[in-house]
Scaffold this active site. Structure first.
Site, PDB file in Angstrom:
ATOM      1  N   GLN A  89      -8.901   8.755   8.380  1.00  0.00           N
ATOM      2  CA  GLN A  89      -8.150   7.755   8.663  1.00  0.00           C
ATOM      3  C   GLN A  89      -9.125   6.861   9.604  1.00  0.00           C
ATOM      4  O   GLN A  89      -9.793   7.267  10.539  1.00  0.00           O
ATOM      5  CB  GLN A  89      -6.787   7.849   9.398  1.00  0.00           C
ATOM      6  N   CYS A 137      -1.101   2.372   2.330  1.00  0.00           N
ATOM      7  CA  CYS A 137      -1.934   1.624   2.948  1.00  0.00           C
ATOM      8  C   CYS A 137      -1.902   0.240   2.096  1.00  0.00           C
ATOM      9  O   CYS A 137      -2.720  -0.710   2.385  1.00  0.00           O
ATOM     10  CB  CYS A 137      -3.339   2.115   2.941  1.00  0.00           C
ATOM     11  N   ASP A 149       0.185  10.411  -0.014  1.00  0.00           N
ATOM     12  CA  ASP A 149      -0.524   9.423   0.644  1.00  0.00           C
ATOM     13  C   ASP A 149      -1.779   8.915  -0.236  1.00  0.00           C
ATOM     14  O   ASP A 149      -2.858   9.281   0.035  1.00  0.00           O
ATOM     15  CB  ASP A 149      -1.292   9.947   2.032  1.00  0.00           C
ATOM     16  N   GLU A 200      -6.281  17.196  -3.628  1.00  0.00           N
ATOM     17  CA  GLU A 200      -7.137  16.432  -3.291  1.00  0.00           C
ATOM     18  C   GLU A 200      -8.334  16.470  -4.287  1.00  0.00           C
ATOM     19  O   GLU A 200      -8.557  17.669  -4.867  1.00  0.00           O
ATOM     20  CB  GLU A 200      -7.571  16.718  -1.864  1.00  0.00           C
TER      21      GLU A 200
HETATM   22  C1  SAM Z   1      -5.559   7.370   1.778  1.00  0.00           C
HETATM   23  S1  SAM Z   1      -6.251   8.966   1.741  1.00  0.00           S
HETATM   24  C2  SAM Z   1      -5.186  10.082   2.306  1.00  0.00           C
HETATM   25  C3  SAM Z   1      -5.756  11.337   2.805  1.00  0.00           C
HETATM   26  C4  SAM Z   1      -5.062  12.291   3.902  1.00  0.00           C
HETATM   27  N1  SAM Z   1      -3.790  12.420   3.503  1.00  0.00           N
HETATM   28  C5  SAM Z   1      -5.322  11.691   5.382  1.00  0.00           C
HETATM   29  O1  SAM Z   1      -4.230  10.952   5.813  1.00  0.00           O
HETATM   30  O2  SAM Z   1      -6.183  11.728   5.975  1.00  0.00           O
HETATM   31  C6  SAM Z   1      -6.272   9.345  -0.134  1.00  0.00           C
HETATM   32  C7  SAM Z   1      -7.039  10.291  -0.365  1.00  0.00           C
HETATM   33  O3  SAM Z   1      -6.738  10.675  -1.954  1.00  0.00           O
HETATM   34  C8  SAM Z   1      -8.091  10.967  -2.243  1.00  0.00           C
HETATM   35  N2  SAM Z   1      -7.986  10.679  -3.928  1.00  0.00           N
HETATM   36  C9  SAM Z   1      -8.128   9.543  -4.159  1.00  0.00           C
HETATM   37  N3  SAM Z   1      -7.747   9.472  -5.700  1.00  0.00           N
HETATM   38  C10 SAM Z   1      -7.225  10.665  -5.920  1.00  0.00           C
HETATM   39  C11 SAM Z   1      -6.673  11.405  -7.043  1.00  0.00           C
HETATM   40  N4  SAM Z   1      -6.330  10.634  -8.277  1.00  0.00           N
HETATM   41  N5  SAM Z   1      -6.140  12.585  -6.888  1.00  0.00           N
HETATM   42  C12 SAM Z   1      -6.314  13.163  -5.768  1.00  0.00           C
HETATM   43  N6  SAM Z   1      -6.906  12.803  -4.685  1.00  0.00           N
HETATM   44  C13 SAM Z   1      -7.248  11.685  -4.630  1.00  0.00           C
HETATM   45  C14 SAM Z   1      -9.171  10.465  -1.699  1.00  0.00           C
HETATM   46  O4  SAM Z   1     -10.252  11.353  -1.841  1.00  0.00           O
HETATM   47  C15 SAM Z   1      -8.673  10.377  -0.137  1.00  0.00           C
HETATM   48  O5  SAM Z   1      -9.015  11.565   0.392  1.00  0.00           O
END
Ligand code: SAM
Length: 391
Positions: free
Chosen positions: A226, A348, A321, A273
């Protein structure tokens, strides 16, 4: 040459995406870098059907919410688009943006008041950034507004001091030391230094750590973390408030920001993830915390629902998330098929949040509480958490 069209308009409010809304001659005008109540002369930059996209040429009567943007790059740099607003007006605009999306996209009839939790720091708050590099022009900074040209930035006022200091060191590095193919640098700060990706010259992709609500998170510049550390404790508290039980899913878990506190409240955690580097950190973060009741799966959430999601018993709570694009349709369907009694959606992007909420509400969930967190001062971006319960 065609004459450049100019108009006089009054800005009514700020829309999702951060532009000001105005009307003129039966047309809708989107004004960039505006404040609600501004009377402005604008230049039409482009037209899309009845929509006109415009930029301000002259402020005829400034809104009382308008201030002088303090950053010398404001307007040219594509990074911040809210510096023209007082901080209170930024928070109010973000609450309006969320309400607008919930009303228009999620079709919520009675949209509750939205509290946007202010950031304890509205400047020098960012612990993560991407710096664009233009070797030919010898420029380092951020993309210019609406362009792929690099705006050369020597001082970025939203960066944490340690990142600003790193920017200065990167800028002072001999150009011959930059790898020829280097187009951008990802950079993140932790309690014990700064990490850069890719590594070059004296800069390394160090492993860093940050402690939030007593949990230690390790990460580096190759995995998501974040942006604003000062609100993370409150974000976690609200997102998982009252949650406990047998099994929880933490979808799009990153390096485990929510996984660790969830593992203290539930008997079993399944975290999903897609970034393998983030997964490695999430597993290590759990291990260092002595938490062995969480399984972190490397997969896209869609693939996980397709293949693995039946390999466990009933799920009590799901936290998701996703990135800005929101959750894929198959993910929302997968969540509904599991019938969790509670869902916490951390988002977000209010527009994709509202799109997904519409489906969750149609699937038998009601909204318990919504709170937003201003993780991104000086920009129109905002983090929103919606807690839902099964009816
Ligand atoms: C907004 S971040 C949230 C990460 C964590 N919850 C945090 O608050 O630090 C979104 C996460 O989703 C992962 N991501 C993106 N697309 C994805 C998908 N289709 N399936 C799984 N993970 C994904 C990204 O690598 C990233 O780590």
């Amino acid at each position: 040459m065609a004459a450049v069209e100019e108009l006089e308009v009054e800005v009514e409010r700020i829309l999702p995406g951060g532009m000001g809304l105005a009307h003129a001659g039966g047309k809708t005008v989107f004004v960039s870098l505006a404040a609600p109540g501004d009377r402005v002369r604008v230049r039409i930059d482009r037209q899309q059907g009845d929509l006109l996209f415009a930029s301000i040429v002259e402020i005829l009567k400034p809104s009382p919410l308008r201030i002088e943007p303090p950053c010398p790059y404001f307007g040219r740099c594509g990074g911040c688009d809210f510096q023209q607003l007082t901080y209170e007006a930024q928070l109010a605009a973000k609450a309006d943006i969320i309400r607008d999306c919930l009303h228009r996209i999620a079709r919520l009839e009675n949209v509750p008041e939205i509290l946007v939790t202010p950031s304890p720091r509205d400047w020098r708050y960012r612990m993560r950034a991407t710096w664009q590099i233009d070797r030919e022009q010898r420029q380092i900074g951020y993309y210019e507004r609406g362009s792929r040209r690099v705006c050369d930035v020597a001082d970025c006022a939203v960066l944490l001091p340690e990142l600003q200091e790193t920017l200065e060191r990167v800028r002072a590095t001999e150009w011959s030391m930059f790898p020829p193919a280097l187009k951008h640098l990802d950079v993140v700060a932790g309690e014990n230094g700064v990490s850069l990706s890719p590594p070059f010259a004296e800069f390394e992709t160090n492993e860093l750590s940050l402690t939030v609500r007593g949990e230690v998170y390790r990460f580096n510049a190759e995995a998501f973390f974040q942006i604003n550390p000062s609100l993370l404790g409150s974000l976690i508290d609200f997102a998982i408030a009252g949650a406990s039980g047998e099994t929880v899913l933490d979808l799009y878990c990153g390096v485990g920001l929510f996984t660790l506190p969830l593992a203290r409240r539930f008997r079993h955690v399944i975290a999903v993830e897609s970034n393998s580097i983030a997964v490695r950190f999430a597993r290590r973060n759990l291990q260092h915390a002595g938490l062995s009741n969480a399984r972190v799966v490397t997969a896209t959430v869609t693939d996980w629902f397709r293949s693995d999601s039946r390999t466990h018993g009933p799920v009590d709570f799901i936290l998701l998330d996703p990135p800005r694009a929101g959750a894929e349709s198959a993910v929302i369907k997968g969540i509904l098929d599991l019938h969790p009694s509670q869902i916490s959606y951390v988002s977000c992007d209010p527009a994709t949040l509202a799109r997904d909420l519409k489906k969750l509400l149609a699937g038998g969930y009601i909204i318990d509480a919504i709170v937003a967190f201003d993780l991104f001062p000086q920009t129109h971006h905002v983090e929103t958490v919606v807690r839902l319960t099964k009816t």
